[in-house]
Design a protein around this motif. Structure first.
Motif, short mmCIF file in Angstrom:
data_model
loop_
_atom_site.label_atom_id
_atom_site.label_comp_id
_atom_site.label_asym_id
_atom_site.label_seq_id
_atom_site.Cartn_x
_atom_site.Cartn_y
_atom_site.Cartn_z
N SER A 1 0.83 -1.21 0.00
CA SER A 1 0.00 0.00 0.00
C SER A 1 0.87 1.25 0.00
N LYS A 2 1.94 1.22 0.78
CA LYS A 2 2.84 2.38 0.83
C LYS A 2 3.50 2.61 -0.53
N LEU A 3 3.89 1.51 -1.19
CA LEU A 3 4.51 1.63 -2.50
C LEU A 3 3.56 2.25 -3.53
N TYR A 4 2.26 2.03 -3.33
CA TYR A 4 1.29 2.50 -4.31
C TYR A 4 0.65 3.84 -3.96
N GLU A 5 1.00 4.42 -2.83
CA GLU A 5 0.37 5.68 -2.43
C GLU A 5 0.55 6.78 -3.47
N ASP A 6 1.77 6.96 -3.95
CA ASP A 6 2.02 8.01 -4.94
C ASP A 6 1.27 7.74 -6.24
N ARG A 7 1.16 6.46 -6.59
CA ARG A 7 0.44 6.11 -7.82
C ARG A 7 -1.06 6.33 -7.68
N LEU A 8 -1.58 6.14 -6.47
CA LEU A 8 -2.99 6.47 -6.23
C LEU A 8 -3.22 7.97 -6.36
N ILE A 9 -2.28 8.74 -5.83
CA ILE A 9 -2.37 10.20 -5.96
C ILE A 9 -2.36 10.59 -7.43
N GLN A 10 -1.49 9.96 -8.21
CA GLN A 10 -1.41 10.26 -9.64
C GLN A 10 -2.69 9.87 -10.38
N LEU A 11 -3.26 8.72 -10.00
CA LEU A 11 -4.52 8.31 -10.61
C LEU A 11 -5.62 9.34 -10.35
N HIS A 12 -5.68 9.80 -9.10
CA HIS A 12 -6.70 10.80 -8.76
C HIS A 12 -6.46 12.10 -9.53
N GLN A 13 -5.22 12.54 -9.57
CA GLN A 13 -4.92 13.80 -10.26
C GLN A 13 -5.23 13.72 -11.76
N LYS A 14 -5.05 12.54 -12.34
CA LYS A 14 -5.29 12.38 -13.77
C LYS A 14 -6.76 12.18 -14.09
N TYR A 15 -7.45 11.38 -13.28
CA TYR A 15 -8.81 10.95 -13.67
C TYR A 15 -9.94 11.65 -12.91
N ALA A 16 -9.67 12.24 -11.76
CA ALA A 16 -10.74 12.98 -11.08
C ALA A 16 -11.28 14.11 -11.95
N PRO A 17 -10.42 14.88 -12.64
CA PRO A 17 -10.95 15.92 -13.52
C PRO A 17 -11.78 15.37 -14.68
N GLN A 18 -11.59 14.09 -14.98
CA GLN A 18 -12.35 13.45 -16.05
C GLN A 18 -13.57 12.70 -15.53
N GLY A 19 -13.82 12.82 -14.22
CA GLY A 19 -15.03 12.24 -13.67
C GLY A 19 -14.86 10.97 -12.87
N TYR A 20 -13.62 10.53 -12.65
CA TYR A 20 -13.36 9.30 -11.90
C TYR A 20 -12.40 9.57 -10.74
N PRO A 21 -12.89 10.07 -9.62
CA PRO A 21 -12.03 10.32 -8.46
C PRO A 21 -11.68 9.02 -7.72
N VAL A 22 -10.57 9.06 -7.01
CA VAL A 22 -10.19 7.95 -6.13
C VAL A 22 -10.93 8.07 -4.82
N ILE A 23 -11.43 6.95 -4.33
CA ILE A 23 -11.96 6.86 -2.97
C ILE A 23 -11.17 5.75 -2.28
#
Length: 206
Positions: free
Chosen positions: A70-92
């Motif tokens: 989970s720690k290894l993927y934290e930054d990638r989750l942040i990147q997913l949110h930054q990329k896709y939240a503006p397109q309508g798919y936020p991370v929860i």
């Protein structure tokens, strides 16, 4: 007698561990309709899917504070949110671990971690573990992409974020991104399920 007591103690420990790492028997499959939930965010507010009707869907990430994956993927989750939240798919992000078994996943520790990493997404506590069980999550991290169809949220992808937990520079297959890119283009997800790699969820005893 002492040897018998030793073996009984070992057996008891193994049974406790087995109950802690048991996995849900059922869970969502591709195409299922995801039910709503109301879980507490690190800011103390309750968050539900129903209240966010402007979205096209969600990236549901069962994760935690303590698992190395989970720690290894934290930054990638942040990147997913930054990329896709503006397109309508936020991370929860949802922490399903039992804090009694994993004190590092207590709510106060979640608040600290969210602050340290400056999470741009909500970080929810699944205190009863009912949401994780409903989804069928077994690992941290374990991702589910939901896409909106009319009034319902359908499960479109289940599994891993990508194919290399240890080194983001060596990732060859970005499973979650591929799923989201196809959904945004109105196309079927090419690989709707993959194997989630991570730590077993710490299930409450009893």
């Amino acid at each position: 007698m002492k040897k018998t007591n030793f073996y009984l103690a070992v057996l008891g420990t193994l049974l406790v561990l087995a109950s802690a790492f048991q996995t849900p028997e059922n869970g969502y499959r591709i195409g299922d309709t995801a039910a709503d939930f109301r879980l507490k965010n690190v800011d103390g507010q309750l968050v539900s899917l129903r209240s966010q009707k402007h979205t096209k869907g969600f990236i549901i990430a069962f994760t935690c504070n303590t698992c190395p994956y989970s720690k290894l993927y934290e930054d990638r989750l942040i990147q997913l949110h930054q990329k896709y939240a503006p397109q309508g798919y936020p991370v929860i992000a949802i922490n399903p671990n039992d804090a009694a078994l994993s004190p590092g996943d207590a709510f106060t520790e979640m608040q600290k971690r969210a602050s340290e990493k400056n999470f741009p997404f909500v970080y929810l506590q699944d205190e009863t573990q009912e949401t994780a069980k409903r989804y069928g999550a077994t690992r941290t991290p374990h991702l589910y992409v939901l896409t909106r169809q009319g009034q319902e949220l359908k499960v479109a992808y289940i599994g891993a974020i990508d194919d290399n937990s240890g080194d983001p520079e060596k990732v060859e297959k970005r499973y979650t991104e591929a799923a989201l890119d196809h959904l945004l283009a109105g196309k079927p997800v090419p690989q709707p399920t993959t194997k989630a790699i991570g730590c077993a969820i710490k299930w409450r005893n009893g």
